[in-house]
Write a protein that holds these residues in place. Structure first.
Motif, PDB file in Angstrom:
ATOM      1  N   TRP A 116       0.975  -1.253  -0.080  1.00 61.86           N
ATOM      2  CA  TRP A 116      -0.020   0.142   0.118  1.00 61.86           C
ATOM      3  C   TRP A 116       0.780   1.425  -0.041  1.00 61.86           C
ATOM      4  N   ALA A 117       1.814   1.254   0.909  1.00 62.31           N
ATOM      5  CA  ALA A 117       2.742   2.457   0.961  1.00 62.31           C
ATOM      6  C   ALA A 117       3.413   2.773  -0.610  1.00 62.31           C
ATOM      7  N   ARG A 118       3.770   1.504  -1.007  1.00 64.68           N
ATOM      8  CA  ARG A 118       4.518   1.639  -2.485  1.00 64.68           C
ATOM      9  C   ARG A 118       3.442   2.351  -3.563  1.00 64.68           C
ATOM     10  N   GLY A 125       6.095  12.725   1.749  1.00 66.73           N
ATOM     11  CA  GLY A 125       7.068  11.672   2.326  1.00 66.73           C
ATOM     12  C   GLY A 125       6.625  11.328   3.729  1.00 66.73           C
ATOM     13  N   ARG A 126       5.708  12.182   4.233  1.00 64.58           N
ATOM     14  CA  ARG A 126       5.355  11.887   5.682  1.00 64.58           C
ATOM     15  C   ARG A 126       3.954  11.116   6.077  1.00 64.58           C
ATOM     16  N   LEU A 193       6.272   0.639   7.754  1.00 63.25           N
ATOM     17  CA  LEU A 193       6.262   1.970   7.422  1.00 63.25           C
ATOM     18  C   LEU A 193       7.698   2.543   7.065  1.00 63.25           C
ATOM     19  N   ALA A 194       8.547   2.393   8.261  1.00 59.28           N
ATOM     20  CA  ALA A 194       9.773   2.924   8.293  1.00 59.28           C
ATOM     21  C   ALA A 194      10.633   2.173   7.189  1.00 59.28           C
ATOM     22  N   ALA A 195      10.339   1.019   6.831  1.00 58.44           N
ATOM     23  CA  ALA A 195      11.146   0.134   5.775  1.00 58.44           C
ATOM     24  C   ALA A 195      10.788   0.604   4.488  1.00 58.44           C
TER      25      ALA A 195
END
Length: 388
Positions: A116-118, A125-126, A193-195
């Motif tokens: 999803w983040a991709r 960016g936040r 998320l951080a990855a």
């Protein structure tokens, strides 16, 4: 004393239920929102058990398998609402001209947070992760964060972490145990998320009992990895229902380079006053007086920022949600999420009472109704933490 506390809780529960509003309001509506309506796209990660009712989506029960759901929430046009307010539908289906309403709900496989983040890279960016508090059902957590995201004008992508609160004032112990039940899941969400390279910065905003959950997840991350992931830049704890001694221990475990932590406190918070009684009389972090000892000296030796909202009134009778109900404070929170700084311009909080900022002992008045104490780096809180 126990009888009086129970009576107070029962009274609070009854008062909370007096408002006329529909329940199970999250089923997506077919009617398009009117011109001028707002729209908040958020991802929700939850450790709640799924409901068979599409209007409820998730219950107050617990699930060992976290769920993901992408939601689109409609906000009524400016002329139909007051900033800081969640406008609940009085009947179903919700009317997007006057009510908060869900436009789309899409469940995702639990292991697809990274995908999803991709596929939905945050434009800024936040990502801002919100962890709700005690006595909050799923629909309340969704609508409250949609309100905060919209009214704060934040540029970050909103992600709600909803843990299994039963949404009842009489289930304090169950909620506290549910927060404990959920800390590994929240830690894993933050790790995923951080990855992702698309996510450059993460802010965590936690309310009430959710502050304990957020600090526990960060503490566990620091113990496992020797530090909190550097992408987690800012942590805002709003009305934290958190024993000051417990917080002191959690803070020490965050390591030598903890995130920037901002604490919103109020001595007018009656929910925290009750929690203090239930907790053996130990101060709750959300009700400390930053200008009184031992906290004044301790805070000057930490990297904590304390925003004192004492004197500000919210819409709830316990004055426990003022951070989200004041348009000015919500915008201040949005600035923290976007910039990592508490910024107060002379015209940004046009309130009548005095608003003072203390920076390393130097004070200046800029107009408003709260006190801020901006403190210096180290690791001691009110004598509760020993310097490393």
């Amino acid at each position: 004393m126990t009888r009086r506390i129970f009576a107070f809780l029962l009274c609070a529960a009854l008062l909370a239920g007096c408002a006329t509003r529909a329940v199970n309001v999250l089923a997506p509506i077919a009617e398009p929102p009117p011109p001028g309506a707002g729209r908040v796209e958020m991802l929700v990660a939850t450790t709640r058990a799924a409901s068979t009712d599409p209007g409820e989506m998730f219950t107050g029960g617990r699930s060992f398998e976290p769920s993901l759901i992408a939601l689109s929430v409609s906000i009524p046009p400016p002329e139909a609402r007051k900033p800081g307010a969640v406008q609940w539908p009085e009947r179903l289906p919700p009317d997007p001209a006057t009510d908060f309403a869900v436009l789309e709900a899409r469940r995702l496989p639990a292991d697809q947070l990274g995908d999803w983040a991709r596929d939905h890279p945050p434009p800024s960016g936040r990502v801002a992760v919100f962890v709700h508090g005690y006595n909050s059902n799923f629909e309340a957590s969704v609508y409250r964060y949609a309100q905060i995201a919209w009214d704060s004008r934040m540029a970050a992508t909103p992600l709600l972490f909803s843990w299994p609160s039963r949404g009842s004032a009489l289930d304090y112990v169950y909620d506290r145990d549910s927060a404990t039940f959920s800390r590994e899941a929240l830690e894993e969400i933050l790790r995923q998320l951080a990855a992702r390279p698309e996510v450059q910065e993460i802010s965590v905003v936690a309310h009430s009992m959710g502050s304990w959950l957020a600090m526990e997840a960060l503490r566990q991350m620091a113990i496992r990895d020797g530090r909190v992931d550097p992408k987690i830049r800012d942590v805002a704890l709003a009305a934290p229902d958190l024993d000051v001694d417990v917080f002191a221990g959690q803070f020490l475990e965050l390591g030598a380079t903890p995130p920037n932590i901002v604490v919103f406190v109020s001595r007018d918070d009656r929910a925290l006053a009750l929690s203090q009684r239930l907790g053996g009389g130990v101060d709750r972090l959300g009700q400390i007086d930053p200008n009184a000892e031992p906290y004044r000296t301790g805070l000057r030796m930490t990297n904590l920022t304390v925003v004192d909202l004492t004197g500000m009134k919210g819409d709830d009778r316990l004055n426990h949600g003022v951070f989200a109900q004041s348009p000015e404070i919500v915008r201040l929170l949005g600035g923290l999420i976007d910039s990592g700084e508490v910024r107060v311009a002379s015209d940004s909080i046009p309130l009548d009472d005095q608003f003072t900022i203390f920076v390393h002992g130097a004070a200046r008045t800029v107009g408003g109704a709260a006190n801020l104490l901006l403190s210096a780096p180290a690791a001691i809180l009110g004598g509760q933490i020993s310097a490393p």
